[in-house]
Scaffold this active site. Structure first.
Site, PDB file in Angstrom:
ATOM      1  N   LYS A  23      10.347   5.533  29.553  1.00 51.39           N
ATOM      2  CA  LYS A  23      10.169   4.730  30.282  1.00 51.39           C
ATOM      3  C   LYS A  23      11.426   4.338  31.223  1.00 51.39           C
ATOM      4  CE  LYS A  23       6.882   7.685  31.841  1.00 51.39           C
ATOM      5  NZ  LYS A  23       6.995   8.546  32.946  1.00 51.39           N
ATOM      6  N   ASP A  67      13.058   8.671  31.562  1.00 53.14           N
ATOM      7  CA  ASP A  67      12.590   8.987  32.523  1.00 53.14           C
ATOM      8  C   ASP A  67      12.808   7.517  33.861  1.00 53.14           C
ATOM      9  OD1 ASP A  67      11.261  10.193  35.160  1.00 53.14           O
ATOM     10  OD2 ASP A  67       9.092  10.163  33.290  1.00 53.14           O
ATOM     11  N   GLU A  75      15.718  11.465  33.280  1.00 51.44           N
ATOM     12  CA  GLU A  75      14.933  12.308  34.930  1.00 51.44           C
ATOM     13  C   GLU A  75      14.378  11.578  36.111  1.00 51.44           C
ATOM     14  OE1 GLU A  75      10.298  12.874  33.724  1.00 51.44           O
ATOM     15  OE2 GLU A  75      11.057  13.239  31.768  1.00 51.44           O
ATOM     16  N   ASP A  81      11.640  16.335  37.694  1.00 52.98           N
ATOM     17  CA  ASP A  81      10.299  16.260  37.689  1.00 52.98           C
ATOM     18  C   ASP A  81       9.725  16.212  38.588  1.00 52.98           C
ATOM     19  OD1 ASP A  81       8.105  15.959  36.289  1.00 52.98           O
ATOM     20  OD2 ASP A  81       8.129  13.654  35.918  1.00 52.98           O
ATOM     21  N   LYS A 107       5.299  20.279  34.194  1.00 53.13           N
ATOM     22  CA  LYS A 107       4.054  19.648  34.693  1.00 53.13           C
ATOM     23  C   LYS A 107       2.417  21.013  35.058  1.00 53.13           C
ATOM     24  CE  LYS A 107       4.955  14.311  34.531  1.00 53.13           C
ATOM     25  NZ  LYS A 107       5.936  14.305  34.128  1.00 53.13           N
TER      26      LYS A 107
END
Ligand SMILES: O=C(O)CCC(=O)c1ccccc1C(=O)O
Ligand SMILES: [Mg+2]
Length: 326
Positions: free
Chosen positions: A139, A167, A196, A219, A241
């Site tokens: 992240k 991400d 992402e 995403d 997701k």
């Protein structure tokens, strides 16, 4: 095969699990993950599903999901089949029906891409010792874009066979995203499998990809109403997701749309409990067999429920210990 309309029984359970979300959720911190399970039986067959909308990400609340689930259950017991509209309810119910009907294969992909923040030393140590395919998810967007770029470059330099998924969750302006890329040596950039959502808008993210050669993935965008799968899109991957998306049928059609365009589809966690996560591992083995799913979130939780994740040492709480609503 659909289940016969007679001899149906159903239970709904409500649960809470203490959680430490760490870097996974950024500002949207929660200390307790809450959700529901549906257990369907017909003849001698059984199917389970998890319905756990994620606060800050799902449009629906747990109360709304619970109302939809209880309403659907009543109709199913009387012979109806149509799924509710709310994504979390449609996903969990469609999993339970697929298990009942034998249409969700058992084979699972229990590999995960270890998830962490931008702490260079920890990450390098962990990766240097890893065996097999070395992919990690990091992240970024917490500590300044240029800093993140330096960290990513350092990791790519220190672990020569690692591939990274990054991400940014739309943290950066285009100019910040370019500052990030500036600090990553060009010949290392191809080992970034994707980042992402680097920028606040899709158009800026596309410019970032064109200017830096760094692959991008969608995403958040995938679940926006104006998103379309487009063969001219520069994005290399999409992150699916399921809890935020809807029925298995919708998941399947998104995975197929991505494959048709040559994009990688990555099945990813919305912080489901071990029951939902093991089903996501099966969905990944089934729909995205060549891609490691993004499911490294079980260890954020205090314990597992109903079904264990293989190799996990977290305590397993059985169905009998959960609160049953019906
Ligand atoms: O995708 C993964 O590998 C882990 C899951 C993850 O990052 C995540 C989990 C819950 C909510 C949002 C996100 C996200 O991708 O930003
Ligand atoms: Mg993401």
């Amino acid at each position: 095969m659909n289940s016969p309309k007679t001899n149906r029984t159903a239970h709904v359970y409500k649960w809470q699990i203490p959680i430490d979300v760490g870097v996974a959720l950024r500002a949207k911190r929660i200390s307790c993950r809450e959700g529901l399970y549906i257990e369907l039986r017909s003849e001698d067959r059984c199917g389970w599903g998890e319905i756990s909308p994620l606060p800050g990400f799902s449009a629906e609340s747990l109360e709304e999901a619970q109302d939809a689930l209880l309403c659907w259950t009543k109709l199913w017991l009387s012979g109806e089949e149509e799924l509710p509209k709310l994504p979390s309810a449609a996903f969990g119910i469609s999993c339970a029906l697929a298990e009942l009907n034998g249409t969700l294969p058992m084979k699972a992909d229990y590999r995960t891409v270890p998830l962490g923040g931008c702490e260079t030393e920890k990450l390098v140590d962990k990766l240097a010792g890893a065996k097999g395919e070395k992919t990690a998810k990091v992240k970024v967007g917490f500590s300044g874009a240029a800093n993140d770029g330096i960290t990513v470059d350092t990791v790519l330099h220190a672990v020569s066979d690692v591939r990274l998924r990054l991400d940014a969750n739309r943290s950066w302006t285009l100019s910040q995203a370019l500052d990030f890329a500036q600090n990553i040596r060009p010949h290392y950039r191809e080992r970034i499998a994707f980042i992402e959502e680097p920028c606040q808008s899709r158009e800026e993210s596309r410019i970032f990809a064109r200017q830096t050669g760094i692959a991008i993935a969608w995403d958040e965008s995938l679940r926006e109403s104006d998103f379309t799968f487009d063969s001219s899109d520069i994005a290399k991957a999409v992150v699916i997701k399921p809890t935020l998306t809807g029925s298995l049928e919708k998941i399947k059609s998104q995975a197929e749309a991505a494959r048709r365009l040559g994009m990688t589809a990555v099945i990813s966690s919305s912080l489901e409990s071990s029951l939902g996560l093991t089903q996501l591992a099966r969905i990944a083995a089934w729909l995205t067999p060549n891609t490691i799913p993004g499911l490294d979130t079980l260890n954020l939780m205090r314990y597992q429920q109903i079904r264990p994740w293989p190799q996990s040492t977290l305590e397993l709480v059985p169905a009998e210990s959960l609160q049953r609503l019906i």
